[in-house]
Design a protein around this motif. Structure first.
Motif, PDB file in Angstrom:
ATOM      1  N   LEU A 105       0.819  -1.214   0.000  1.00 30.31           N
ATOM      2  CA  LEU A 105       0.000   0.000   0.000  1.00 30.31           C
ATOM      3  C   LEU A 105       0.852   1.263   0.000  1.00 30.31           C
ATOM      4  N   GLU A 106       1.940   1.243   0.765  1.00 32.37           N
ATOM      5  CA  GLU A 106       2.836   2.410   0.792  1.00 32.37           C
ATOM      6  C   GLU A 106       3.424   2.668  -0.587  1.00 32.37           C
ATOM      7  N   GLU A 107       3.798   1.594  -1.239  1.00 33.19           N
ATOM      8  CA  GLU A 107       4.365   1.720  -2.587  1.00 33.19           C
ATOM      9  C   GLU A 107       3.339   2.332  -3.540  1.00 33.19           C
ATOM     10  N   ALA A 108       2.096   1.849  -3.460  1.00 33.99           N
ATOM     11  CA  ALA A 108       1.036   2.363  -4.338  1.00 33.99           C
ATOM     12  C   ALA A 108       0.838   3.863  -4.100  1.00 33.99           C
ATOM     13  N   LEU A 109       0.798   4.276  -2.828  1.00 33.75           N
ATOM     14  CA  LEU A 109       0.575   5.688  -2.505  1.00 33.75           C
ATOM     15  C   LEU A 109       1.767   6.551  -2.928  1.00 33.75           C
ATOM     16  N   LEU A 110       2.951   6.037  -2.683  1.00 37.21           N
ATOM     17  CA  LEU A 110       4.162   6.797  -2.976  1.00 37.21           C
ATOM     18  C   LEU A 110       4.307   7.078  -4.472  1.00 37.21           C
ATOM     19  N   LEU A 111       3.955   6.096  -5.302  1.00 38.09           N
ATOM     20  CA  LEU A 111       4.233   6.205  -6.729  1.00 38.09           C
ATOM     21  C   LEU A 111       3.087   6.810  -7.541  1.00 38.09           C
ATOM     22  N   SER A 112       1.849   6.638  -7.070  1.00 38.49           N
ATOM     23  CA  SER A 112       0.713   6.806  -7.988  1.00 38.49           C
ATOM     24  C   SER A 112       0.029   8.161  -7.952  1.00 38.49           C
ATOM     25  N   ASP A 113      -0.608   8.481  -9.091  1.00 36.67           N
ATOM     26  CA  ASP A 113      -1.570   9.583  -9.157  1.00 36.67           C
ATOM     27  C   ASP A 113      -2.942   9.093  -8.706  1.00 36.67           C
ATOM     28  N   ARG A 114      -3.219   7.832  -9.061  1.00 36.56           N
ATOM     29  CA  ARG A 114      -4.495   7.225  -8.671  1.00 36.56           C
ATOM     30  C   ARG A 114      -4.273   5.750  -8.376  1.00 36.56           C
ATOM     31  N   ILE A 115      -5.172   5.203  -7.560  1.00 38.66           N
ATOM     32  CA  ILE A 115      -5.100   3.778  -7.236  1.00 38.66           C
ATOM     33  C   ILE A 115      -6.461   3.153  -7.546  1.00 38.66           C
ATOM     34  N   TYR A 116      -6.437   2.030  -8.230  1.00 38.84           N
ATOM     35  CA  TYR A 116      -7.670   1.252  -8.405  1.00 38.84           C
ATOM     36  C   TYR A 116      -7.625   0.057  -7.467  1.00 38.84           C
ATOM     37  N   LEU A 117      -8.703  -0.054  -6.688  1.00 37.86           N
ATOM     38  CA  LEU A 117      -8.846  -1.197  -5.780  1.00 37.86           C
ATOM     39  C   LEU A 117      -9.748  -2.219  -6.435  1.00 37.86           C
ATOM     40  N   LEU A 118      -9.208  -3.394  -6.696  1.00 41.33           N
ATOM     41  CA  LEU A 118     -10.030  -4.444  -7.299  1.00 41.33           C
ATOM     42  C   LEU A 118     -10.766  -5.174  -6.181  1.00 41.33           C
ATOM     43  N   GLU A 119     -12.092  -5.139  -6.247  1.00 41.10           N
ATOM     44  CA  GLU A 119     -12.899  -5.704  -5.165  1.00 41.10           C
ATOM     45  C   GLU A 119     -13.401  -7.088  -5.531  1.00 41.10           C
ATOM     46  N   ARG A 120     -13.885  -7.783  -4.513  1.00 42.16           N
ATOM     47  CA  ARG A 120     -14.334  -9.167  -4.734  1.00 42.16           C
ATOM     48  C   ARG A 120     -15.489  -9.281  -5.705  1.00 42.16           C
ATOM     49  N   THR A 121     -16.230  -8.181  -5.843  1.00 45.68           N
ATOM     50  CA  THR A 121     -17.366  -8.179  -6.763  1.00 45.68           C
ATOM     51  C   THR A 121     -16.929  -8.100  -8.224  1.00 45.68           C
ATOM     52  N   GLY A 122     -15.618  -7.965  -8.470  1.00 47.83           N
ATOM     53  CA  GLY A 122     -15.138  -7.852  -9.852  1.00 47.83           C
ATOM     54  C   GLY A 122     -15.245  -6.437 -10.396  1.00 47.83           C
ATOM     55  N   THR A 123     -15.360  -5.467  -9.493  1.00 44.21           N
ATOM     56  CA  THR A 123     -15.404  -4.065  -9.918  1.00 44.21           C
ATOM     57  C   THR A 123     -14.244  -3.306  -9.280  1.00 44.21           C
ATOM     58  N   PHE A 124     -13.989  -2.115  -9.782  1.00 44.35           N
ATOM     59  CA  PHE A 124     -12.875  -1.316  -9.281  1.00 44.35           C
ATOM     60  C   PHE A 124     -13.374  -0.093  -8.533  1.00 44.35           C
ATOM     61  N   GLN A 125     -12.740   0.202  -7.431  1.00 43.70           N
ATOM     62  CA  GLN A 125     -12.986   1.447  -6.720  1.00 43.70           C
ATOM     63  C   GLN A 125     -11.751   2.326  -6.919  1.00 43.70           C
ATOM     64  N   GLU A 126     -11.966   3.604  -7.208  1.00 46.00           N
ATOM     65  CA  GLU A 126     -10.834   4.484  -7.505  1.00 46.00           C
ATOM     66  C   GLU A 126     -10.518   5.403  -6.331  1.00 46.00           C
ATOM     67  N   MET A 127      -9.236   5.599  -6.084  1.00 45.93           N
ATOM     68  CA  MET A 127      -8.834   6.581  -5.078  1.00 45.93           C
ATOM     69  C   MET A 127      -7.748   7.487  -5.668  1.00 45.93           C
ATOM     70  N   LYS A 128      -7.944   8.793  -5.543  1.00 41.26           N
ATOM     71  CA  LYS A 128      -6.937   9.735  -6.038  1.00 41.26           C
ATOM     72  C   LYS A 128      -5.888   9.961  -4.957  1.00 41.26           C
ATOM     73  N   VAL A 129      -4.640  10.105  -5.360  1.00 43.71           N
ATOM     74  CA  VAL A 129      -3.569  10.334  -4.383  1.00 43.71           C
ATOM     75  C   VAL A 129      -3.147  11.807  -4.459  1.00 43.71           C
ATOM     76  N   HIS A 130      -3.601  12.568  -3.470  1.00 43.85           N
ATOM     77  CA  HIS A 130      -3.309  14.000  -3.494  1.00 43.85           C
ATOM     78  C   HIS A 130      -2.015  14.293  -2.746  1.00 43.85           C
ATOM     79  N   LEU A 131      -0.915  13.923  -3.339  1.00 43.42           N
ATOM     80  CA  LEU A 131       0.392  14.241  -2.751  1.00 43.42           C
ATOM     81  C   LEU A 131       1.191  14.929  -3.847  1.00 43.42           C
ATOM     82  N   SER A 132       1.888  16.026  -3.492  1.00 40.89           N
ATOM     83  CA  SER A 132       2.572  16.777  -4.544  1.00 40.89           C
ATOM     84  C   SER A 132       3.790  16.017  -5.047  1.00 40.89           C
ATOM     85  N   ARG A 133       4.232  16.374  -6.223  1.00 41.43           N
ATOM     86  CA  ARG A 133       5.434  15.796  -6.809  1.00 41.43           C
ATOM     87  C   ARG A 133       6.466  16.901  -6.979  1.00 41.43           C
ATOM     88  N   PRO A 134       7.743  16.592  -7.109  1.00 38.20           N
ATOM     89  CA  PRO A 134       8.308  15.249  -7.058  1.00 38.20           C
ATOM     90  C   PRO A 134       8.217  14.634  -5.654  1.00 38.20           C
TER      91      PRO A 134
END
Ligand SMILES: Nc1ncnc2c1ncn2[C@@H]1O[C@H](COP(=O)(O)OP(=O)(O)OP(=O)(O)O)[C@@H](O)[C@H]1O
Ligand SMILES: [Mg+2]
Length: 255
Positions: A201-230
């Motif tokens: 999870l730390e890796e996903a947050l550190l690297l990403s603009d957005r994260i898709y969570l694949l859920e058991r229902t076979g659908t994706f939930q999206e989360m935006k990562v509001h951390l500035s770059r670099p």
């Protein structure tokens, strides 16, 4: 800088209404829709066996969807094979080929002139810390080095969209942190679009603009990562990062 990328262009990857199941098994995806903009870094997380690697195989064209469509850079192609740079979950280096020959594989496949590209490739090998290992065989390399060779080979495809399936999954945490900051720098510079599978999870947050969570229902939930770059790996100790991590964990457990 990077924020401006892709505002008016078509998505680098567009997945519409995707459904897929392996024969006679419960569907892995149900009416999935995903858009990835040029230059974005997007991670996919989800439990083991939820279908992350299957998603990548659908995008590369190794599998065909039961329903829906997958567009790469706005184009719906008859076959998507070869349109994206794909780094599979296992590094899949050819054991009988040296580092440099493994890296040259995508060019070999494309029948490009090897000699012409050698100086360029040497430059890359040295950027990847592999210059002295050009003639070594995969079994002579550490796990982290093998991953770098596989990653360099993915870049040598010359494709804009890179799919990386748990590239740092097998590495110890120190090596992993080094690889993450190195990848952040490289991505800033190359302006590639990256779709990245991880369990970290730390890796996903550190690297990403957005994260898709694949859920058991076979659908994706999206989360935006509001951390500035670099960004750099020190960020994981900061309170805004820790808050995002809590939020991500909340979403995972409430799925
Ligand atoms: N070729 C196949 N034939 C039948 N079922 C398959 C095949 N490949 C994968 N599956 C099944 O599809 C599901 C998703 O597999 P997949 O490899 O996409 O999971 P994953 O999310 O990448 O898991 P991990 O995190 O462990 O890598 C699993 O239940 C798996 O058993
Ligand atoms: Mg997988």
């Amino acid at each position: 800088m990077r924020e401006a990328i892709g505002l008016s262009k078509s998505p680098m990857l567009a997945i519409r209404d995707l459904s897929y199941s392996f024969e006679a098994r419960k569907p892995i995806f149900q009416q999935v829709a995903i858009d990835i903009q040029p230059g974005e870094f997007v991670s996919v997380i989800g439990p083991s066996g939820s279908g992350k690697s299957t998603l990548f195989k659908l995008i590369t064209g190794l599998l065909e969807p039961d329903q829906g469509e997958i567009l790469i850079d706005g184009q719906k192609m008859e076959t998507r094979l070869g349109l994206v740079g794909y780094m599979p979950q296992k590094d899949l280096l050819l054991p009988w080929k040296t580092v440099v020959d493994n890296v040259l594989l995508p060019l070999e496949v494309k029948k490009e002139n090897k000699q012409q590209n050698m100086s360029e490739i040497r430059k890359w090998l040295s950027r990847f810390g592999l210059a002295e290992f050009e003639k070594a065989y995969p079994h002579e390399l550490s796990g982290g080095m093998r991953q770098r060779v596989a990653f360099l080979r993915t870049i040598m495809t010359g494709r804009e969209l890179l799919l990386l399936d748990e590239p740092f999954g097998a590495l110890d945490s120190m090596t992993k942190r080094n690889m993450q900051s190195w990848l952040l720098g490289l991505w800033e510079e190359l302006q590639k679009t990256v779709l990245f599978i991880t369990h970290d999870l730390e890796e996903a947050l550190l690297l990403s603009d957005r994260i898709y969570l694949l859920e058991r229902t076979g659908t994706f939930q999206e989360m935006k990562v509001h951390l500035s770059r670099p960004r750099n790996p020190e960020l994981i100790y900061q309170s805004e990062f820790i808050e995002m991590r809590k939020e991500l964990e909340r979403r995972i457990h409430h799925e």
